[in-house]
Design a protein around this motif. Structure first.
Motif, PDB file in Angstrom:
ATOM      1  N   ASP A  20      40.318  30.577  49.728  1.00  0.00           N
ATOM      2  CA  ASP A  20      40.583  31.947  50.301  1.00  0.00           C
ATOM      3  C   ASP A  20      39.269  32.969  50.186  1.00  0.00           C
ATOM      4  OD1 ASP A  20      43.241  31.399  50.859  1.00  0.00           O
ATOM      5  OD2 ASP A  20      43.952  31.750  49.150  1.00  0.00           O
ATOM      6  N   ILE A  21      38.952  33.295  51.272  1.00  0.00           N
ATOM      7  CA  ILE A  21      37.813  34.394  51.130  1.00  0.00           C
ATOM      8  C   ILE A  21      38.309  35.860  51.828  1.00  0.00           C
ATOM      9  CG2 ILE A  21      35.447  34.866  52.131  1.00  0.00           C
ATOM     10  CD1 ILE A  21      35.440  32.520  50.259  1.00  0.00           C
ATOM     11  N   ILE A  22      37.862  36.785  51.009  1.00  0.00           N
ATOM     12  CA  ILE A  22      38.189  38.059  51.303  1.00  0.00           C
ATOM     13  C   ILE A  22      37.088  38.903  52.061  1.00  0.00           C
ATOM     14  CG2 ILE A  22      38.721  40.638  50.618  1.00  0.00           C
ATOM     15  CD1 ILE A  22      40.435  39.099  48.503  1.00  0.00           C
ATOM     16  N   TYR A  23      37.185  39.448  53.091  1.00  0.00           N
ATOM     17  CA  TYR A  23      36.340  40.390  53.799  1.00  0.00           C
ATOM     18  C   TYR A  23      36.553  41.769  53.945  1.00  0.00           C
ATOM     19  CZ  TYR A  23      33.856  36.094  55.493  1.00  0.00           C
ATOM     20  OH  TYR A  23      33.213  34.926  55.385  1.00  0.00           O
ATOM     21  N   ARG A  24      35.905  42.715  53.173  1.00  0.00           N
ATOM     22  CA  ARG A  24      36.391  43.996  53.035  1.00  0.00           C
ATOM     23  C   ARG A  24      35.168  44.966  53.647  1.00  0.00           C
ATOM     24  NH1 ARG A  24      34.111  46.864  48.853  1.00  0.00           N
ATOM     25  NH2 ARG A  24      33.273  45.766  47.215  1.00  0.00           N
ATOM     26  N   GLU A  25      35.677  46.273  53.701  1.00  0.00           N
ATOM     27  CA  GLU A  25      34.548  47.088  54.164  1.00  0.00           C
ATOM     28  C   GLU A  25      33.638  47.469  53.173  1.00  0.00           C
ATOM     29  OE1 GLU A  25      34.279  48.471  57.227  1.00  0.00           O
ATOM     30  OE2 GLU A  25      35.802  47.517  58.244  1.00  0.00           O
ATOM     31  N   PRO A  26      32.452  47.855  53.325  1.00  0.00           N
ATOM     32  CA  PRO A  26      31.549  48.242  52.230  1.00  0.00           C
ATOM     33  C   PRO A  26      31.675  49.412  51.683  1.00  0.00           C
ATOM     34  CG  PRO A  26      30.571  48.686  54.581  1.00  0.00           C
ATOM     35  CD  PRO A  26      31.843  47.929  54.960  1.00  0.00           C
ATOM     36  N   THR A  27      32.776  49.966  51.161  1.00  0.00           N
ATOM     37  CA  THR A  27      33.129  50.937  50.430  1.00  0.00           C
ATOM     38  C   THR A  27      33.261  50.664  49.121  1.00  0.00           C
ATOM     39  OG1 THR A  27      35.619  50.272  50.510  1.00  0.00           O
ATOM     40  CG2 THR A  27      34.689  51.878  52.186  1.00  0.00           C
ATOM     41  N   ARG A  28      33.063  51.765  48.075  1.00  0.00           N
ATOM     42  CA  ARG A  28      32.933  51.805  46.786  1.00  0.00           C
ATOM     43  C   ARG A  28      34.285  51.020  46.229  1.00  0.00           C
ATOM     44  NH1 ARG A  28      29.030  54.194  44.116  1.00  0.00           N
ATOM     45  NH2 ARG A  28      30.132  54.116  41.995  1.00  0.00           N
ATOM     46  N   LEU A  29      34.271  50.081  45.069  1.00  0.00           N
ATOM     47  CA  LEU A  29      35.141  49.637  44.583  1.00  0.00           C
ATOM     48  C   LEU A  29      36.275  50.519  44.192  1.00  0.00           C
ATOM     49  CD1 LEU A  29      33.365  46.787  42.518  1.00  0.00           C
ATOM     50  CD2 LEU A  29      34.598  46.532  44.719  1.00  0.00           C
ATOM     51  N   ALA A  30      37.538  50.338  44.422  1.00  0.00           N
ATOM     52  CA  ALA A  30      38.484  51.206  43.901  1.00  0.00           C
ATOM     53  C   ALA A  30      38.427  51.309  42.593  1.00  0.00           C
ATOM     54  CB  ALA A  30      40.068  50.628  44.571  1.00  0.00           C
ATOM     55  N   THR A  31      38.401  50.252  41.803  1.00  0.00           N
ATOM     56  CA  THR A  31      38.555  50.278  40.292  1.00  0.00           C
ATOM     57  C   THR A  31      37.083  49.920  39.785  1.00  0.00           C
ATOM     58  OG1 THR A  31      40.853  49.680  40.469  1.00  0.00           O
ATOM     59  CG2 THR A  31      39.921  49.437  38.134  1.00  0.00           C
ATOM     60  N   ALA A  32      36.496  50.993  39.059  1.00  0.00           N
ATOM     61  CA  ALA A  32      35.087  50.400  38.476  1.00  0.00           C
ATOM     62  C   ALA A  32      35.066  49.279  37.505  1.00  0.00           C
ATOM     63  CB  ALA A  32      34.637  51.678  37.999  1.00  0.00           C
ATOM     64  N   VAL A  33      34.249  48.499  37.640  1.00  0.00           N
ATOM     65  CA  VAL A  33      34.162  47.159  36.858  1.00  0.00           C
ATOM     66  C   VAL A  33      33.852  47.876  35.373  1.00  0.00           C
ATOM     67  CG1 VAL A  33      32.979  44.940  36.160  1.00  0.00           C
ATOM     68  CG2 VAL A  33      33.408  45.592  38.544  1.00  0.00           C
ATOM     69  N   PRO A  34      34.471  47.613  34.189  1.00  0.00           N
ATOM     70  CA  PRO A  34      34.123  48.161  32.927  1.00  0.00           C
ATOM     71  C   PRO A  34      32.701  47.767  32.661  1.00  0.00           C
ATOM     72  CG  PRO A  34      35.720  46.545  32.728  1.00  0.00           C
ATOM     73  CD  PRO A  34      35.587  46.802  34.169  1.00  0.00           C
ATOM     74  N   VAL A  35      31.946  48.616  31.845  1.00  0.00           N
ATOM     75  CA  VAL A  35      30.597  48.133  30.933  1.00  0.00           C
ATOM     76  C   VAL A  35      31.190  48.092  29.571  1.00  0.00           C
ATOM     77  CG1 VAL A  35      28.353  48.735  30.423  1.00  0.00           C
ATOM     78  CG2 VAL A  35      29.370  49.119  32.596  1.00  0.00           C
ATOM     79  N   GLU A  36      31.295  46.919  29.175  1.00  0.00           N
ATOM     80  CA  GLU A  36      32.008  46.729  27.729  1.00  0.00           C
ATOM     81  C   GLU A  36      31.093  47.270  26.501  1.00  0.00           C
ATOM     82  OE1 GLU A  36      34.920  45.987  27.587  1.00  0.00           O
ATOM     83  OE2 GLU A  36      35.380  44.603  29.436  1.00  0.00           O
ATOM     84  N   THR A  37      31.808  48.102  25.529  1.00  0.00           N
ATOM     85  CA  THR A  37      30.952  48.439  24.468  1.00  0.00           C
ATOM     86  C   THR A  37      32.036  48.011  23.203  1.00  0.00           C
ATOM     87  OG1 THR A  37      32.072  50.572  24.597  1.00  0.00           O
ATOM     88  CG2 THR A  37      29.892  50.393  25.764  1.00  0.00           C
ATOM     89  N   GLY A  38      31.192  48.045  22.049  1.00  0.00           N
ATOM     90  CA  GLY A  38      31.912  47.828  20.858  1.00  0.00           C
ATOM     91  C   GLY A  38      32.026  46.104  20.765  1.00  0.00           C
ATOM     92  N   PRO A  39      32.486  45.775  19.402  1.00  0.00           N
ATOM     93  CA  PRO A  39      32.535  44.476  19.203  1.00  0.00           C
ATOM     94  C   PRO A  39      33.486  43.803  19.900  1.00  0.00           C
ATOM     95  CG  PRO A  39      33.851  45.644  17.334  1.00  0.00           C
ATOM     96  CD  PRO A  39      33.164  46.625  18.450  1.00  0.00           C
ATOM     97  N   PRO A  40      33.487  42.380  19.960  1.00  0.00           N
ATOM     98  CA  PRO A  40      34.081  41.661  20.849  1.00  0.00           C
ATOM     99  C   PRO A  40      35.403  41.402  20.043  1.00  0.00           C
ATOM    100  CG  PRO A  40      32.373  40.049  19.622  1.00  0.00           C
ATOM    101  CD  PRO A  40      32.159  41.750  19.556  1.00  0.00           C
ATOM    102  N   ASP A  41      36.483  41.056  20.720  1.00  0.00           N
ATOM    103  CA  ASP A  41      37.898  41.111  20.285  1.00  0.00           C
ATOM    104  C   ASP A  41      38.264  39.649  19.739  1.00  0.00           C
ATOM    105  OD1 ASP A  41      40.633  40.579  19.770  1.00  0.00           O
ATOM    106  OD2 ASP A  41      41.201  40.930  21.732  1.00  0.00           O
ATOM    107  N   ALA A  42      38.164  39.320  18.257  1.00  0.00           N
ATOM    108  CA  ALA A  42      38.265  38.152  17.808  1.00  0.00           C
ATOM    109  C   ALA A  42      39.386  37.312  18.020  1.00  0.00           C
ATOM    110  CB  ALA A  42      37.955  38.307  16.065  1.00  0.00           C
ATOM    111  N   ASP A  43      40.351  38.013  18.435  1.00  0.00           N
ATOM    112  CA  ASP A  43      41.730  37.413  18.669  1.00  0.00           C
ATOM    113  C   ASP A  43      41.678  36.597  20.286  1.00  0.00           C
ATOM    114  OD1 ASP A  43      42.548  38.113  16.070  1.00  0.00           O
ATOM    115  OD2 ASP A  43      43.424  40.026  16.903  1.00  0.00           O
ATOM    116  N   VAL A  44      40.730  36.950  20.998  1.00  0.00           N
ATOM    117  CA  VAL A  44      40.817  36.087  22.202  1.00  0.00           C
ATOM    118  C   VAL A  44      40.645  34.796  22.034  1.00  0.00           C
ATOM    119  CG1 VAL A  44      39.563  36.153  24.608  1.00  0.00           C
ATOM    120  CG2 VAL A  44      39.796  38.192  23.350  1.00  0.00           C
TER     121      VAL A  44
END
Length: 273
Positions: free
Chosen positions: A132-156
């Motif tokens: 399945d391939i999605i084609y969408r209009e070249p608008t800004r993403l509705a939800t910004a992709v997070p830029v992670e900060t801080g230490p990783p989650d050791a419980d993952v």
């Protein structure tokens, strides 16, 4: 539109993928059985460079963009592995568009195109692969992709994959994928609203499949359903985990190192009751 091709399955691409995944390569040769999803490095569409769009995708392949200027996103798919493909023999591939539908998503209107590849060897269907391939209009993403900060989650839980730019480059080369979001960081930031290079959806699916098979063993017939649920940016880490469900199926997930799910999958067995 559909295409049919016949290809002699040489060991070279499988050896290259095994090397990328840090797997043994000594046994890979004529008669070796391709693991599920490894057919993605065969039957590649190699469009003339002049036919590529500004983002790096073929304008006229399967699928073709519904119209110019749309963004392309890999949404997921379903791979049924009826029997293993064998190296050192010919196989036939039929590739076609089997569906197209319109819907509204978080980023606005989109077109979802479904393709199907059917691969046969020795006169029998070995693989049925729907994407399945999605084609969408070249608008800004509705939800910004997070830029992670801080230490990783050791419980993952799970196994963290050591991704870097070379890893993404080698996977792009193996799959003949010239989408610029995987190697051109300026394009990612300036044109497609990503904070960095994007980790391939098919790469996450392949790694989930590998982990699911390690958890379940290596049954002959399987159906692998996978879905990409959020972009994964290089540098956020990639953790793959798998577990057996109560019904015997195996679910696998891809997460960043902070626990955010980016892809999910489910492996079912064709001979299950």
């Amino acid at each position: 539109m559909n295409t049919t091709t016949t290809e002699f399955l040489v060991p070279g691409p499988a050896i290259a993928l095994a090397a990328l995944l840090d797997l043994p390569t000594d046994a890979i040769g004529p008669g070796w059985q391709l693991p599920p999803l490894w057919h993605w490095i065969y039957f590649l569409e190699r469009a003339p460079h002049a036919d590529l769009g500004p983002e790096g995708h073929d304008r006229y392949g399967i699928p073709s963009p519904p119209r110019e200027g749309l963004r392309r996103m890999y949404a997921g798919g379903r791979v049924t592995s009826h029997r293993p493909l064998l190296l050192g023999e010919e196989a036939d591939s039929a590739h076609e568009i089997v569906g197209s539908r319109e819907r509204n998503g978080r980023s606005g209107p989109m077109t979802i195109v479904t393709t199907r590849r059917t691969i046969a060897q020795r006169g029998q269907v070995a693989v049925t692969d729907e994407v399945d391939i999605i084609y969408r209009e070249p608008t800004r993403l509705a939800t910004a992709v997070p830029v992670e900060t801080g230490p990783p989650d050791a419980d993952v839980p799970g196994t963290e994959i050591g991704l870097d730019q070379a890893y993404l480059f080698r996977f792009s080369a193996l799959t003949y994928n010239s989408h610029r979001i995987h190697y051109d960081v300026d394009y990612c930031r300036d044109e497609e609203d990503y904070p960095g290079l994007v980790v391939h959806g098919p790469l996450q699916a392949l790694l989930m499949s590998q982990e699911a098979r390690r958890t379940a063993g290596t049954p002959a017939g399987t159906r692998f359903d996978y879905r990409l649920v959020a972009p994964l940016i290089l540098g956020q880490g990639l953790v793959i985990s798998a577990a057996v469900d109560h019904d015997g199926a195996v679910t696998a997930r891809a997460r960043d190192r902070h626990g955010r799910t980016t892809a999910t999958s489910r492996l079912n067995f064709l001979d299950a009751p």
